[in-house]
Write a protein that holds these residues in place. Structure first.
Motif, PDB file in Angstrom:
ATOM      1  N   SER A  94       0.827  -1.210   0.000  1.00 30.47           N
ATOM      2  CA  SER A  94       0.000   0.000   0.000  1.00 30.47           C
ATOM      3  C   SER A  94       0.861   1.261   0.000  1.00 30.47           C
ATOM      4  N   ASP A  95       0.217   2.380  -0.275  1.00 30.62           N
ATOM      5  CA  ASP A  95       0.899   3.679  -0.224  1.00 30.62           C
ATOM      6  C   ASP A  95       1.433   3.937   1.186  1.00 30.62           C
ATOM      7  N   ALA A  96       0.663   3.545   2.199  1.00 32.84           N
ATOM      8  CA  ALA A  96       1.079   3.780   3.588  1.00 32.84           C
ATOM      9  C   ALA A  96       2.359   3.012   3.919  1.00 32.84           C
ATOM     10  N   VAL A  97       2.437   1.759   3.497  1.00 33.18           N
ATOM     11  CA  VAL A  97       3.621   0.948   3.790  1.00 33.18           C
ATOM     12  C   VAL A  97       4.840   1.526   3.076  1.00 33.18           C
ATOM     13  N   LEU A  98       4.717   1.826   1.782  1.00 33.71           N
ATOM     14  CA  LEU A  98       5.850   2.369   1.039  1.00 33.71           C
ATOM     15  C   LEU A  98       6.236   3.747   1.572  1.00 33.71           C
ATOM     16  N   GLY A  99       5.252   4.556   1.939  1.00 33.08           N
ATOM     17  CA  GLY A  99       5.529   5.873   2.500  1.00 33.08           C
ATOM     18  C   GLY A  99       6.302   5.784   3.799  1.00 33.08           C
ATOM     19  N   HIS A 100       5.880   4.884   4.682  1.00 30.32           N
ATOM     20  CA  HIS A 100       6.605   4.690   5.944  1.00 30.32           C
ATOM     21  C   HIS A 100       8.015   4.174   5.683  1.00 30.32           C
ATOM     22  N   PHE A 101       8.143   3.242   4.731  1.00 33.90           N
ATOM     23  CA  PHE A 101       9.463   2.686   4.449  1.00 33.90           C
ATOM     24  C   PHE A 101      10.401   3.759   3.884  1.00 33.90           C
ATOM     25  N   LEU A 102       9.926   4.559   2.930  1.00 30.83           N
ATOM     26  CA  LEU A 102      10.779   5.587   2.328  1.00 30.83           C
ATOM     27  C   LEU A 102      11.162   6.673   3.338  1.00 30.83           C
ATOM     28  N   ASP A 103      10.204   7.095   4.165  1.00 30.51           N
ATOM     29  CA  ASP A 103      10.525   8.088   5.194  1.00 30.51           C
ATOM     30  C   ASP A 103      11.489   7.501   6.222  1.00 30.51           C
ATOM     31  N   GLY A 104      11.278   6.233   6.570  1.00 31.95           N
ATOM     32  CA  GLY A 104      12.198   5.560   7.482  1.00 31.95           C
ATOM     33  C   GLY A 104      13.584   5.411   6.878  1.00 31.95           C
ATOM     34  N   LEU A 105      13.648   5.199   5.569  1.00 31.23           N
ATOM     35  CA  LEU A 105      14.935   5.079   4.879  1.00 31.23           C
ATOM     36  C   LEU A 105      15.710   6.402   4.963  1.00 31.23           C
ATOM     37  N   ILE A 106      15.002   7.506   4.842  1.00 27.66           N
ATOM     38  CA  ILE A 106      15.645   8.816   4.963  1.00 27.66           C
ATOM     39  C   ILE A 106      16.223   8.971   6.370  1.00 27.66           C
ATOM     40  N   ILE A 107      15.454   8.601   7.385  1.00 26.51           N
ATOM     41  CA  ILE A 107      15.927   8.694   8.768  1.00 26.51           C
ATOM     42  C   ILE A 107      17.085   7.719   8.993  1.00 26.51           C
ATOM     43  N   HIS A 108      16.982   6.528   8.437  1.00 26.11           N
ATOM     44  CA  HIS A 108      18.027   5.512   8.582  1.00 26.11           C
ATOM     45  C   HIS A 108      19.349   5.977   7.984  1.00 26.11           C
ATOM     46  N   ARG A 109      19.291   6.591   6.810  1.00 26.67           N
ATOM     47  CA  ARG A 109      20.511   6.984   6.103  1.00 26.67           C
ATOM     48  C   ARG A 109      21.059   8.335   6.572  1.00 26.67           C
ATOM     49  N   ARG A 110      20.189   9.251   6.963  1.00 28.44           N
ATOM     50  CA  ARG A 110      20.633  10.618   7.269  1.00 28.44           C
ATOM     51  C   ARG A 110      20.483  11.013   8.725  1.00 28.44           C
ATOM     52  N   GLY A 111      19.683  10.270   9.475  1.00 27.28           N
ATOM     53  CA  GLY A 111      19.426  10.626  10.870  1.00 27.28           C
ATOM     54  C   GLY A 111      18.151  11.445  10.988  1.00 27.28           C
ATOM     55  N   ARG A 112      17.628  11.483  12.194  1.00 31.28           N
ATOM     56  CA  ARG A 112      16.378  12.208  12.462  1.00 31.28           C
ATOM     57  C   ARG A 112      16.688  13.670  12.747  1.00 31.28           C
ATOM     58  N   ASP A 113      15.906  14.568  12.159  1.00 29.44           N
ATOM     59  CA  ASP A 113      16.050  16.001  12.416  1.00 29.44           C
ATOM     60  C   ASP A 113      15.114  16.355  13.573  1.00 29.44           C
ATOM     61  N   THR A 114      15.681  16.500  14.759  1.00 29.60           N
ATOM     62  CA  THR A 114      14.871  16.764  15.945  1.00 29.60           C
ATOM     63  C   THR A 114      14.410  18.216  16.041  1.00 29.60           C
ATOM     64  N   SER A 115      14.946  19.089  15.194  1.00 31.23           N
ATOM     65  CA  SER A 115      14.549  20.496  15.241  1.00 31.23           C
ATOM     66  C   SER A 115      13.187  20.733  14.587  1.00 31.23           C
ATOM     67  N   LYS A 116      12.712  19.760  13.813  1.00 35.20           N
ATOM     68  CA  LYS A 116      11.431  19.903  13.127  1.00 35.20           C
ATOM     69  C   LYS A 116      10.499  18.771  13.555  1.00 35.20           C
ATOM     70  N   PRO A 117       9.197  19.027  13.547  1.00 37.45           N
ATOM     71  CA  PRO A 117       8.260  17.941  13.872  1.00 37.45           C
ATOM     72  C   PRO A 117       8.257  16.911  12.735  1.00 37.45           C
ATOM     73  N   PRO A 118       7.931  15.654  13.043  1.00 41.02           N
ATOM     74  CA  PRO A 118       7.908  14.641  11.984  1.00 41.02           C
ATOM     75  C   PRO A 118       6.880  14.994  10.909  1.00 41.02           C
ATOM     76  N   ARG A 119       7.260  14.744   9.668  1.00 37.90           N
ATOM     77  CA  ARG A 119       6.362  15.027   8.548  1.00 37.90           C
ATOM     78  C   ARG A 119       5.295  13.938   8.465  1.00 37.90           C
ATOM     79  N   PRO A 120       4.084  14.323   8.103  1.00 29.83           N
ATOM     80  CA  PRO A 120       3.054  13.291   7.921  1.00 29.83           C
ATOM     81  C   PRO A 120       3.367  12.452   6.670  1.00 29.83           C
ATOM     82  N   ILE A 121       2.953  11.207   6.693  1.00 29.63           N
ATOM     83  CA  ILE A 121       3.158  10.307   5.557  1.00 29.63           C
ATOM     84  C   ILE A 121       2.164  10.690   4.459  1.00 29.63           C
ATOM     85  N   GLU A 122       2.649  10.789   3.240  1.00 33.71           N
ATOM     86  CA  GLU A 122       1.792  11.154   2.116  1.00 33.71           C
ATOM     87  C   GLU A 122       0.746  10.064   1.877  1.00 33.71           C
ATOM     88  N   LYS A 123      -0.436  10.487   1.469  1.00 33.21           N
ATOM     89  CA  LYS A 123      -1.518   9.536   1.227  1.00 33.21           C
ATOM     90  C   LYS A 123      -1.354   8.812  -0.112  1.00 33.21           C
TER      91      LYS A 123
END
Length: 156
Positions: free
Chosen positions: A55-84
């Motif tokens: 689903s879009d939700a699964v791929l969206g979570h995976f891609l956003d998680g991949l960004i965090i996995h590779r680059r780290g979490r930006d704690t200065s900004k609130p987490p972005r919502p997953i695209e529908k």
């Protein structure tokens, strides 16, 4: 492009186990529910029994998680919502961010598979959908980019 193919390609590119795919998806949202049997069903070919569409939700979570996995979490900004709705353009954009690719790197990925893309054509994929120079990213373009990026990451 079919979400299952994108997930399968990235998993192969990074040599990820089923558990690692789950862990990466949960980086985007720890409350996101995904288990090993679901991941295995997503990775099966269309004609295999037990295949489930990603689903879009699964791929969206995976891609956003991949960004965090590779680059780290930006704690200065609130987490972005997953695209529908996850489009090929959005997949291309998220991969560009996750792997910290510049234009030259993206052109190299396309060159690796013998599928050159011009600079204006590449920049058109990253424009807003209502921009006059916006161009939707086709399945063939995304597939070739994933193949080229795999060669760059894993080696020939």
């Amino acid at each position: 492009m079919i979400h299952n193919d994108v997930l399968r390609s990235i998993r192969y590119m990074l040599d990820l186990s089923d558990q690692r795919v789950i862990d990466i998806a949960r980086l985007a949202d720890p409350a996101f529910e995904l288990d090993r049997t679901q991941v295995q069903a997503f990775l099966k070919r269309d004609d295999e029994p037990g295949h489930v569409e990603c689903s879009d939700a699964v791929l969206g979570h995976f891609l956003d998680g991949l960004i965090i996995h590779r680059r780290g979490r930006d704690t200065s900004k609130p987490p972005r919502p997953i695209e529908k709705r996850i489009s090929n353009n959005l997949v291309l954009k998220k991969l560009r961010v996750a792997f910290e690719l510049q234009d030259a790197d993206m052109h190299q990925a396309f060159e690796e598979v013998g599928f050159p893309v011009s600079k204006p054509e590449l920049s058109a994929f990253f424009r807003q959908a209502d921009h006059r120079n916006y161009r939707p990213c086709g399945d063939q373009i995304l597939r070739n980019f994933l193949k080229g990026l795999t060669i760059m990451v894993r080696g020939a």
